[in-house]
Design a protein around this motif. Structure first.
Motif, PDB file in Angstrom:
ATOM      1  N   ARG A  77     -14.455 -12.613   2.276  1.00  0.00           N
ATOM      2  CA  ARG A  77     -12.703 -12.543   2.510  1.00  0.00           C
ATOM      3  C   ARG A  77     -11.869 -12.278   1.462  1.00  0.00           C
ATOM      4  O   ARG A  77     -11.170 -12.050   0.967  1.00  0.00           O
ATOM      5  N   GLY A  78     -12.473 -11.113   0.279  1.00  0.00           N
ATOM      6  CA  GLY A  78     -12.618 -10.553  -0.094  1.00  0.00           C
ATOM      7  C   GLY A  78     -12.307 -11.602  -1.870  1.00  0.00           C
ATOM      8  O   GLY A  78     -12.863 -12.106  -2.247  1.00  0.00           O
ATOM      9  N   PRO A  79     -12.026 -10.886  -3.144  1.00  0.00           N
ATOM     10  CA  PRO A  79     -12.226 -11.649  -4.373  1.00  0.00           C
ATOM     11  C   PRO A  79     -11.418 -12.998  -4.592  1.00  0.00           C
ATOM     12  O   PRO A  79     -11.945 -13.262  -5.763  1.00  0.00           O
ATOM     13  N   ARG A  80     -10.143 -13.192  -3.802  1.00  0.00           N
ATOM     14  CA  ARG A  80      -9.817 -14.474  -4.105  1.00  0.00           C
ATOM     15  C   ARG A  80      -9.718 -15.345  -3.033  1.00  0.00           C
ATOM     16  O   ARG A  80      -9.128 -15.885  -2.353  1.00  0.00           O
ATOM     17  N   ARG A  81     -10.499 -15.004  -1.997  1.00  0.00           N
ATOM     18  CA  ARG A  81     -11.464 -15.650  -0.420  1.00  0.00           C
ATOM     19  C   ARG A  81      -9.385 -15.785  -0.058  1.00  0.00           C
ATOM     20  O   ARG A  81      -8.927 -16.608   1.103  1.00  0.00           O
ATOM     21  N   ASP A  82      -8.603 -14.582   0.041  1.00  0.00           N
ATOM     22  CA  ASP A  82      -7.049 -14.482   0.728  1.00  0.00           C
ATOM     23  C   ASP A  82      -6.988 -13.595   1.856  1.00  0.00           C
ATOM     24  O   ASP A  82      -5.916 -13.067   2.649  1.00  0.00           O
ATOM     25  N   GLY A  83      -8.415 -12.585   2.202  1.00  0.00           N
ATOM     26  CA  GLY A  83      -8.375 -11.661   2.527  1.00  0.00           C
ATOM     27  C   GLY A  83      -7.645 -10.301   2.904  1.00  0.00           C
ATOM     28  O   GLY A  83      -7.318  -9.822   3.654  1.00  0.00           O
ATOM     29  N   LYS A  84      -7.434 -10.076   1.064  1.00  0.00           N
ATOM     30  CA  LYS A  84      -6.621  -8.831   0.721  1.00  0.00           C
ATOM     31  C   LYS A  84      -7.140  -8.299   0.435  1.00  0.00           C
ATOM     32  O   LYS A  84      -8.299  -8.523  -0.943  1.00  0.00           O
ATOM     33  N   TYR A  85      -7.280  -6.984   1.199  1.00  0.00           N
ATOM     34  CA  TYR A  85      -8.450  -6.069   0.421  1.00  0.00           C
ATOM     35  C   TYR A  85      -6.649  -5.242  -0.527  1.00  0.00           C
ATOM     36  O   TYR A  85      -5.935  -4.137   0.039  1.00  0.00           O
ATOM     37  N   ASP A  86      -7.114  -4.810  -2.062  1.00  0.00           N
ATOM     38  CA  ASP A  86      -6.171  -3.898  -2.558  1.00  0.00           C
ATOM     39  C   ASP A  86      -7.014  -3.169  -3.606  1.00  0.00           C
ATOM     40  O   ASP A  86      -6.672  -2.259  -4.466  1.00  0.00           O
ATOM     41  N   GLU A  87      -8.116  -2.936  -3.155  1.00  0.00           N
ATOM     42  CA  GLU A  87      -9.118  -2.041  -4.181  1.00  0.00           C
ATOM     43  C   GLU A  87      -8.338  -0.680  -4.221  1.00  0.00           C
ATOM     44  O   GLU A  87      -8.643   0.064  -4.778  1.00  0.00           O
ATOM     45  N   ALA A  88      -8.227   0.043  -3.278  1.00  0.00           N
ATOM     46  CA  ALA A  88      -8.065   1.592  -2.637  1.00  0.00           C
ATOM     47  C   ALA A  88      -7.081   0.965  -1.987  1.00  0.00           C
ATOM     48  O   ALA A  88      -7.108   0.508  -0.522  1.00  0.00           O
ATOM     49  N   GLY A  89      -6.515   2.272  -0.867  1.00  0.00           N
ATOM     50  CA  GLY A  89      -6.566   3.157  -0.183  1.00  0.00           C
ATOM     51  C   GLY A  89      -6.981   2.948   1.300  1.00  0.00           C
ATOM     52  O   GLY A  89      -8.152   3.295   0.933  1.00  0.00           O
ATOM     53  N   VAL A  90      -6.527   2.603   2.939  1.00  0.00           N
ATOM     54  CA  VAL A  90      -6.734   2.828   3.503  1.00  0.00           C
ATOM     55  C   VAL A  90      -6.685   4.003   4.344  1.00  0.00           C
ATOM     56  O   VAL A  90      -5.303   4.502   4.367  1.00  0.00           O
ATOM     57  N   LYS A  91      -7.171   4.392   5.341  1.00  0.00           N
ATOM     58  CA  LYS A  91      -6.687   5.588   6.391  1.00  0.00           C
ATOM     59  C   LYS A  91      -6.240   5.121   7.641  1.00  0.00           C
ATOM     60  O   LYS A  91      -6.518   3.837   8.155  1.00  0.00           O
ATOM     61  N   THR A  92      -5.050   5.110   7.415  1.00  0.00           N
ATOM     62  CA  THR A  92      -4.203   4.422   8.181  1.00  0.00           C
ATOM     63  C   THR A  92      -3.729   5.643   9.415  1.00  0.00           C
ATOM     64  O   THR A  92      -3.015   5.446  10.779  1.00  0.00           O
ATOM     65  N   ASN A  93      -4.593   6.845  10.014  1.00  0.00           N
ATOM     66  CA  ASN A  93      -4.026   7.591  10.446  1.00  0.00           C
ATOM     67  C   ASN A  93      -5.747   8.147  11.491  1.00  0.00           C
ATOM     68  O   ASN A  93      -6.234   8.475  11.128  1.00  0.00           O
ATOM     69  N   TRP A  94      -6.187   7.203  12.162  1.00  0.00           N
ATOM     70  CA  TRP A  94      -7.209   7.087  12.717  1.00  0.00           C
ATOM     71  C   TRP A  94      -7.089   7.884  13.748  1.00  0.00           C
ATOM     72  O   TRP A  94      -6.634   8.762  15.071  1.00  0.00           O
ATOM     73  N   PRO A  95      -8.472   7.958  14.449  1.00  0.00           N
ATOM     74  CA  PRO A  95      -8.721   9.193  15.545  1.00  0.00           C
ATOM     75  C   PRO A  95      -8.584   8.858  16.973  1.00  0.00           C
ATOM     76  O   PRO A  95      -9.260   7.344  16.274  1.00  0.00           O
ATOM     77  N   ALA A  96      -8.454   9.315  17.745  1.00  0.00           N
ATOM     78  CA  ALA A  96      -8.369   8.500  19.235  1.00  0.00           C
ATOM     79  C   ALA A  96     -10.539   7.633  19.649  1.00  0.00           C
ATOM     80  O   ALA A  96     -10.051   6.536  20.190  1.00  0.00           O
TER      81      ALA A  96
END
Length: 454
Positions: A77-96
């Motif tokens: 679940r990530g570096p702190r085991r808390d389910g939070k991803y903050d390494e970089a931004g993620v894509k939020t305009n997903w194709p259909a």
């Protein structure tokens, strides 16, 4: 009636066995095709028996600062085991059609997730009568090495290992369903040391097997065998496997230990079958205890540190959720409930925290709670017993049928932005994100999708 049920159970098991055989044949064929291509995959040297003495560590581990700058998702679940991803931004305009797939291929059965380091994704699988730790090139899914040992586990929830491996300074710590713990060289899979934590600590296996991911704390690896006579939580020297300390008598549950800071004290938080405790990393001394009992002693979800003195916890099976506050300092604390209700019942998935609000699956339906009051802001969106990652201001939600959805992390309203089918079939495994890649798997296939913000 009993005889009829037994016959039906045997027929069901037989059908599952045939299905697994067909799947293993498909997986083996895929790996043979990979091996026939240039740059052959490597199978590591045989694993020692649990009673074998520890081997010397191979070479000097990589520089910690350099490794940490390029290796991010190295824990469950990530570096702190808390389910939070903050390494970089993620894509939020997903194709259909969904996120672009980078690769997809068969995988061995089991409920474990991935950790990622040095461009390699690691997981643990069941392949026929062996548990297998496997390393894959994150760019193309190519198998780089495997390490195997004889162990086989099956129950009504599915076959194979459950605990996600942990990466630390060039080593992989992998725990199988029946208690086999191995420390492996992450570069080639060779065994540094190995043992069975249940046998060594006179502990019986849990109803649904060992599920807690090993935790690295300083020079120790902490595991939860659940043995009596002070052998419930055990710390081993991470380099040699030598015992360092043992603590508590609790029957354990299915929650991975976490290294956190609460009350100004760095500590290991463990959720056993009937309580939450804080332990000193140095010697396993009990700092505080808070009761948390559910039907049949089933706790699965990870707690969340809310602020300096408070944490959130939730369980299914009719239990609900609570906000707990610590008071005190040094080596002596007391824990008390601020609020408790049934507005969030995490069964075998964990919630995430964002800007004062908790987002999680309440028996399969997505819920937003005010963490300070326990008030439910909304409840909508059915994902079954899936999993959640927080990425920026969005939730990456995997459904229990292999779909991946993007949902806004906002208390104002439930808003699903996009959804697509990433895998086929029952998917309980936790996803992972590293280097702009979303890694998903279940007991039949695994895949990597491009989720990088461009």
């Amino acid at each position: 009636m009993i005889k009829r049920l037994l016959v039906l159970a045997l027929l069901f098991c037989g059908a599952c066995s045939r299905s697994n055989d067909e799947h293993y044949a498909k997986l083996e064929s895929n790996r043979q095709e990979q091996a026939a291509q240039p740059a052959l995959s490597v199978t590591a040297s045989p694993s020692p028996s649990p009673t074998a003495s520890a081997s010397p560590s191979p070479g000097q581990p990589p520089d910690t600062a350099t490794a940490s700058s390029r290796n991010y998702w190295t824990n469950f679940r990530g570096p702190r085991r808390d389910g939070k991803y903050d390494e970089a931004g993620v894509k939020t305009n997903w194709p259909a059609s969904g996120l672009p797939v980078l690769w997809k291929q068969p995988v061995g059965v089991g409920h474990a997730s991935f950790v990622v380091a040095d461009g390699t994704a690691y997981t643990i699988e069941q392949r026929r009568s062996q548990e297998v730790v496997a390393a894959y090139d994150i760019n193309n899914g190519r198998e780089l090495w495997t390490q195997k040992w004889n162990a086989e586990y099956s129950d009504s929830t599915g076959d194979g290992p459950r605990a996600t491996p942990t990466w630390d300074q060039g080593r992989i710590y992998a725990l199988g369903a029946t208690g086999e713990l191995r420390c492996l060289d992450a570069n080639n899979g060779s065994v540094i040391w190995g043992k069975n934590i249940l046998t060594e600590n006179q502990a019986g296996n849990l109803q649904w097997a060992q599920s807690a991911s090993p935790l690295i704390v300083d020079d120790k690896v902490v595991v939860l065998p659940g043995g009596s006579n002070g052998k419930s939580v055990v710390a081993y020297n991470k380099m040699t496997g030598a015992p360092v300390w043992k603590a508590l008598n609790d029957t354990q549950a299915y929650v991975s230990p976490m290294l956190v800071e609460l009350g100004g004290r760095r500590q290991i938080v463990v959720v056993s079958s009937n309580r939450v405790v804080g332990l000193t990393p140095e010697n396993g001394k009990l700092l505080w205890s808070h009761p948390w009992e559910t039907d049949m002693g089933i706790n699965v979800s990870q707690p969340i540190v809310v602020d300096r003195n408070r944490f959130f916890i939730s369980s299914g099976y009719g239990k609900g959720a609570a906000l707990v506050e610590l008071k005190g300092g040094g080596d002596s604390f007391t824990a008390s409930t601020i609020w408790e209700n049934k507005n969030m019942k995490n069964k075998f998935n964990s919630s995430v925290l964002h800007n004062g609000y908790v987002y999680g699956l309440d028996e399969g339906i997505l819920v937003c709670l005010d963490v300070n009051t326990g008030e439910r802001k909304w409840k909508d969106g059915r994902y079954g017993y899936g999993q959640i990652i927080l990425a920026g201001n969005h939730l990456i939600v995997t459904s229990d049928q292999g779909e991946v959805a993007l949902v806004k992390a906002s208390p104002d309203a439930y808003t699903e932005v996009a959804r697509f089918e990433a895998l086929k079939g029952q998917t309980w495994n936790y996803p992972a994100i590293a280097s702009g890649r979303l890694l998903v798997r279940n007991s039949s296939e695994m895949a990597a999708y491009d989720i990088s913000a461009k």
